[in-house]
Structures are given as structure tokens and as C-alpha cells.
Design an enzyme around this catalytic site. Structure first.
Site, mmCIF file in Angstrom:
data_model
loop_
_atom_site.group_PDB
_atom_site.id
_atom_site.type_symbol
_atom_site.label_atom_id
_atom_site.label_comp_id
_atom_site.label_asym_id
_atom_site.label_seq_id
_atom_site.Cartn_x
_atom_site.Cartn_y
_atom_site.Cartn_z
ATOM 1 N N CYS A 117 -10.263 -10.203 -7.238
ATOM 2 C CA CYS A 117 -9.314 -9.268 -6.616
ATOM 3 C C CYS A 117 -8.082 -9.151 -7.517
ATOM 4 C CB CYS A 117 -8.943 -9.822 -5.242
ATOM 5 S SG CYS A 117 -7.701 -8.848 -4.408
ATOM 6 N N CYS A 124 5.280 -3.274 -3.723
ATOM 7 C CA CYS A 124 4.592 -2.047 -3.312
ATOM 8 C C CYS A 124 5.589 -1.144 -2.603
ATOM 9 C CB CYS A 124 3.431 -2.372 -2.381
ATOM 10 S SG CYS A 124 2.485 -0.905 -1.886
ATOM 11 N N CYS A 131 2.577 -6.176 5.880
ATOM 12 C CA CYS A 131 2.108 -6.658 4.571
ATOM 13 C C CYS A 131 3.209 -7.352 3.776
ATOM 14 C CB CYS A 131 1.554 -5.477 3.784
ATOM 15 S SG CYS A 131 1.110 -5.894 2.100
ATOM 16 N N GLU A 182 -0.162 -0.546 -4.494
ATOM 17 C CA GLU A 182 -1.014 0.579 -4.096
ATOM 18 C C GLU A 182 -1.613 1.135 -5.388
ATOM 19 O OE1 GLU A 182 -2.453 2.347 -1.535
ATOM 20 O OE2 GLU A 182 -3.133 3.519 -3.248
ATOM 21 N N SER A 213 -9.060 0.045 -3.402
ATOM 22 C CA SER A 213 -8.606 0.131 -2.014
ATOM 23 C C SER A 213 -7.277 0.872 -1.957
ATOM 24 C CB SER A 213 -8.438 -1.282 -1.453
ATOM 25 O OG SER A 213 -7.861 -1.243 -0.168
ATOM 26 N N SER A 236 -7.688 1.811 3.649
ATOM 27 C CA SER A 236 -7.050 0.964 4.659
ATOM 28 C C SER A 236 -6.658 1.852 5.822
ATOM 29 C CB SER A 236 -5.814 0.289 4.066
ATOM 30 O OG SER A 236 -6.217 -0.623 3.077
ATOM 31 N N LEU A 237 -7.427 1.807 6.884
ATOM 32 C CA LEU A 237 -7.175 2.697 8.015
ATOM 33 C C LEU A 237 -6.201 2.038 8.997
ATOM 34 C CD1 LEU A 237 -8.253 5.533 8.456
ATOM 35 C CD2 LEU A 237 -9.892 4.601 10.077
ATOM 36 N N HIS A 238 -6.600 0.925 9.548
ATOM 37 C CA HIS A 238 -5.734 0.093 10.415
ATOM 38 C C HIS A 238 -5.204 0.774 11.667
ATOM 39 C CE1 HIS A 238 -6.189 -2.261 6.911
ATOM 40 N NE2 HIS A 238 -5.022 -2.052 6.335
ATOM 41 N N CYS A 355 -2.947 -10.550 0.531
ATOM 42 C CA CYS A 355 -2.104 -9.713 -0.286
ATOM 43 C C CYS A 355 -0.621 -10.125 -0.422
ATOM 44 C CB CYS A 355 -2.258 -8.374 0.423
ATOM 45 S SG CYS A 355 -1.667 -6.928 -0.269
HETATM 46 N N1 SAH Z 1 -2.499 -1.148 -1.292
HETATM 47 C C1 SAH Z 1 -3.893 -1.117 -1.125
HETATM 48 C C2 SAH Z 1 -4.593 -2.322 -1.696
HETATM 49 C C3 SAH Z 1 -3.915 -3.650 -1.540
HETATM 50 S S1 SAH Z 1 -3.820 -4.297 0.097
HETATM 51 C C4 SAH Z 1 -4.236 -0.941 0.336
HETATM 52 O O1 SAH Z 1 -3.350 -1.028 1.170
HETATM 53 O O2 SAH Z 1 -5.394 -0.671 0.621
HETATM 54 C C5 SAH Z 1 -5.483 -4.838 0.393
HETATM 55 C C6 SAH Z 1 -5.844 -4.937 1.855
HETATM 56 O O3 SAH Z 1 -5.192 -6.085 2.458
HETATM 57 C C7 SAH Z 1 -5.404 -3.736 2.673
HETATM 58 O O4 SAH Z 1 -6.420 -3.310 3.528
HETATM 59 C C8 SAH Z 1 -4.233 -4.299 3.425
HETATM 60 O O5 SAH Z 1 -3.950 -3.547 4.557
HETATM 61 C C9 SAH Z 1 -4.681 -5.705 3.708
HETATM 62 N N2 SAH Z 1 -3.617 -6.610 4.143
HETATM 63 C C10 SAH Z 1 -2.323 -6.608 3.806
HETATM 64 N N3 SAH Z 1 -1.649 -7.599 4.421
HETATM 65 C C11 SAH Z 1 -2.569 -8.268 5.165
HETATM 66 C C12 SAH Z 1 -2.501 -9.400 6.040
HETATM 67 N N4 SAH Z 1 -1.360 -10.043 6.246
HETATM 68 N N5 SAH Z 1 -3.643 -9.799 6.656
HETATM 69 C C13 SAH Z 1 -4.803 -9.154 6.425
HETATM 70 N N6 SAH Z 1 -4.933 -8.090 5.611
HETATM 71 C C14 SAH Z 1 -3.821 -7.649 4.995
HETATM 72 FE FE1 SF4 Z 2 1.162 -1.714 -0.192
HETATM 73 FE FE2 SF4 Z 2 -1.391 -2.065 0.544
HETATM 74 FE FE3 SF4 Z 2 0.529 -3.766 1.337
HETATM 75 FE FE4 SF4 Z 2 0.469 -1.306 2.340
HETATM 76 S S1 SF4 Z 2 -1.081 -2.893 2.589
HETATM 77 S S2 SF4 Z 2 2.315 -2.379 1.602
HETATM 78 S S3 SF4 Z 2 -0.207 -0.145 0.593
HETATM 79 S S4 SF4 Z 2 -0.166 -3.438 -0.745
#
Ligand code: SAH
Ligand code: SF4
Length: 371
Positions: A117, A124, A131, A182, A213, A236-238, A355
Site C-alpha cells: 500500500c 491530504c 481520516c 488522494e 483508490s 471510497s463511497l462511505h 491511513c
Molecule cells: N484518498 C484515497 C486513498 C487513501 S485512503 C481514498 O480516500 O480513497 C484509503 C482508504 O482508507 C479509504 O477508503 C479511506 O476512506 C479509508 N480510511 C481512512 N481512514 C480510515 C480509518 N480510520 N479506518 C478505516 N478506513 C479508513
Molecule cells: Fe484524503 Fe482519502 Fe483520507 Fe479522505 S480518506 S482525507 S481522500 S486520504
């Protein structure tokens, strides 16, 4: 936001750019291939090892390019086979690269499937509320060479770990661009780095084993769909409705679901591969069964795979993961209609594998120490 070092990393050069740079210095074209061969096939750890290059050329290369754009500052291995590398860049910025091993029956850990990864930015800009990476905003983009060097660090570490009598070089199975940052917000450097990883003169790593991602930058998803190389896409939908998604992902205000989902559909149609929808489960935010139902409909419509991730708590943030029973109920709603779904078992929970969390901790320690 860019950092321009005195010497660019050699790992950011392509065959074409290195050939041109060496031609300027009066060197014949075949030298570029020789250098790249040392970097990616023989895994040289310094210019001195490039013994088929004249000494004067090695000295000149050392003046032109940086061989070590990142240094390994800590290496934490969790009980559950996740290995986290904290790397320090030339400007003292910290990034994270994670090796995730999936143990397989009958083979040792060294032979297990490995996913790497990688990060694409320091911090970001997207500001997702849950996050750790985005908490302090974006510090800067990584250069292509800094992105590629993360894999070099992994290779070196794995080569050392798995050193065998026949000097077989370590390899890995998948690359996921899911570390800090990102990726599509640093589009050009990312694509240059992936081209280097993919090239026959580079690491020779198949595009179909590389997943990008994104939090959902629509114009860049469309741009990526039009690229000739077919990387895999994870979104990343969430949140399965704008209302829920907007609460935790500010990007949804700019690119709401009615814009995002058609772009994802276009990507899938173009590359003929299932896209993955990532969905972190956060208690009381997006873990209701109504969200599960909406997510199921979106997944069926896009013919997408759903990856459910129980939220990994971040110090200082209020969010929690739902109970195992609640997670299971959510999964069942998707399974009832045969949606392809996985509920991710936590890997590296004990070493802050989500992350950006390890970096955040070290940055806070540094600030406290006035360093
Ligand atoms: N910025 C991109 C890629 C990096 S984040 C994105 O957002 O897709 C990679 C994944 O980790 C994303 O799906 C993000 O939402 C998730 N993520 C971030 N913080 C997290 C946490 N505390 N617990 C679980 N997943 C998390
Ligand atoms: Fe950036 Fe991905 Fe974290 Fe959102 S989840 S703040 S896009 S690293």
C-alpha cells in the site's frame, strides 16, 4: 504544492527522460537502459555497484540525481503480518508504506501473497472527517520518484528478509494506492510513477495488479478511464446517499453521487473490470440497514464489488466501529441479493495501519519535542 530538491530522484526518470538527460551530457543512448537495469532488475543500492558504467559517468550521475529520496525511519511489524514502513523524505516529511501479507496454507510467510500500500501525498486536501491523513490538510504532493522509491524500499527490505541461497529477488502480488493522500489529486506524478512500475525497463509490474483508490474526483476518474493502461479502480463511497456521504466527505458537495456514479460506470465499461466500492462502517453514521439497502442497489447497478471496512478508531476523533453483530447484519442485506461483498478483517490494527495514523503520531511527538 511541490518540493523541488536540488537533485531529482533517479527513480522518477523514464527511459525517454533519462535517455534525453544523458544525451545532453554527451552520453550514448544505451547508457539509460544500463542504468535502469541496475535500478530495477539488479536492485543496485548505490551508483558504485554499476560496474559496467565508466567511473566518470557514475560520478556524473551521482551529481545529477538523488539515489535515496527517502530513508527508512521506523519499521513496525504487527502480530498479524502487516509491516509498516515509516519513511522520511528529504524535506523531513513523513510518509507511510505498508506491506500486507495474506498467509496461505502450507507456505511460509515469505511465500504468502503480498500487497503493498503506497502513499501519493504528504497529508491530504480532501478533509474526510474520519481520516487521520487529512487532519492537518495537504502539506505537499509526492514526486513520481518519491512514489516509486516506496516500492524500492519495500523490495530492499524484502530482499534482505528473504535472502536465499539462489539470491532470488523478492516480489509482491498487488499494489494498492491507498496510503496517505488522494491519488487523483496528484494525477500526473501518480501516472508517471505507475508507468515506471509498469514498464518493461522498470519493475515490469502488471497494470491489472495495481488498484487506485479515490474519494471520488469525477473529472480525474473520467481522465483515468480514457488512459490506455487499465489500472483497477476503487471508490471510497462511505455513504449510499448524498445526505450521509456529505456529513463525512466534503468532496461529495463538489461531486455528489449523481455525478460520481455515472463516471464510475463509464470507467467500468471502458475497462471491462469490476470496480470496488469501499465502505467504512462507522457506528451511528452510515451503518443503518437503510444505507445497506441503498448500497446494495448501487452495487447491483454498477456491477461493483463492495469492500466493507470496520472503522479504525483515530485518536482525537469521535467515530467508532459498529459491533460485530451490526456489521454482520449490514453484510447480510447485501448478500441477500448476491452482491459480491467482503468484510475486511482488520490488518495491522495494533500498529495504526489505517491511513496516516502512524505519521500523525510521530508528527505529534516531534511537535511536542519541539523538533
Ligand atoms: N484518498 C484515497 C486513498 C487513501 S485512503 C481514498 O480516500 O480513497 C484509503 C482508504 O482508507 C479509504 O477508503 C479511506 O476512506 C479509508 N480510511 C481512512 N481512514 C480510515 C480509518 N480510520 N479506518 C478505516 N478506513 C479508513
Ligand atoms: Fe484524503 Fe482519502 Fe483520507 Fe479522505 S480518506 S482525507 S481522500 S486520504
Amino acid at each position: 504544492m511541490k518540493f523541488t530538491p536540488a537533485q531529482p530522484p533517479i527513480f522518477g526518470e523514464t527511459l525517454a527522460s533519462l535517455t534525453a538527460r544523458l544525451a545532453e551530457a554527451g552520453e550514448p543512448a544505451y547508457r539509460a537502459r544500463q542504468v535502469l537495469d541496475w535500478l530495477y532488475k539488479k536492485r543496485a543500492t548505490g551508483w558504485d555497484q554499476m560496474t559496467n558504467l565508466p567511473h566518470a559517468l557514475r560520478t556524473r550521475l551521482a551529481g545529477l540525481f538523488d539515489f535515496d529520496p527517502s530513508a527508512l525511519v521506523s519499521n513496525r511489524q504487527s502480530a498479524d503480518v502487516t509491516d509498516k514502513l515509516l519513511l522520511e523524505l528529504r524535506d523531513r516529511s513523513l510518509i507511510e508504506t505498508v506491506i500486507i501479507r495474506a498467509p496461505q496454507e502450507g507456505v511460509g510467510l515469505d511465500r504468502s501473497r503480498k500487497t503493498i500500500c503506497i502513499s501519493t501525498q504528504v497529508g491530504c486536501a480532501m478533509g474526510c472527517r474520519f481520516c487521520a491523513s487529512g487532519l492537518a490538510g495537504l502539506k505537499r504532493d509526492l514526486s513520481a520518484g518519491e512514489i516509486v522509491h516506496q516500492l524500492i524500499q519495500v523490495c530492499r527490505r524484502e530482499d534482505a528478509r528473504t535472502a536465499r541461497a539462489n539470491a532470488e529477488l523478492a516480489s509482491f502480488d498487488n499494489i494498492v494506492v491507498m496510503g496517505m493522500g488522494e491519488p487523483l489529486h496528484n494525477y500526473d506524478a501518480l501516472l508517471r510513477a505507475l508507468a515506471i512500475l509498469n514498464a518493461e525497463w522498470g519493475l515490469g509490474f502488471g497494470a491489472r495488479r495495481i488498484t487506485i483508490s479515490t474519494s471520488g474526483l469525477v473529472p480525474q476518474i473520467r481522465r483515468l478511464a480514457a488512459e490506455p493502461v487499465g489500472f483497477r479502480l476503487a471508490v471510497s463511497l462511505h455513504g449510499a446517499t448524498n445526505e450521509v456521504r456529505e456529513q463525512i466527505m466534503p468532496v461529495n458537495r463538489r461531486w455528489p453521487l449523481e455525478e460520481l456514479l455515472p463516471a464510475v460506470r463509464e470507467f467500468a465499461a471502458r475497462h471491462g473490470r469490476m470496480v470496488t466500492l469501499e465502505f467504512i462502517l462507522i457506528e451511528g453514521v452510515n451503518d443503518g440497514l437503510d444505507q445497506a439497502g441503498r448500497l446494495r442497489d448501487i452495487a447491483l447497478d454498477l456491477h461493483a464489488h463492495v469492500n466493507l471496512i470496520p472503522y479504525n478508531a483515530v485518536e482525537g476523533l469521535p467515530w467508532k466501529r459498529p459491533s460485530a453483530a451490526r456489521q454482520q447484519k449490514f453484510v447480510s442485506v447485501l448478500e441477500e441479493r448476491d452482491v459480491s461483498v467482503t468484510l475486511r478483517r482488520e490488518k495491522g490494527h495494533d500498529i495504526d495501519a489505517a491511513c496516516g495514523q502512524l505519521r500523525l503520531k510521530v508528527e505529534r511527538d516531534r511537535a511536542a519535542a519541539g523538533a
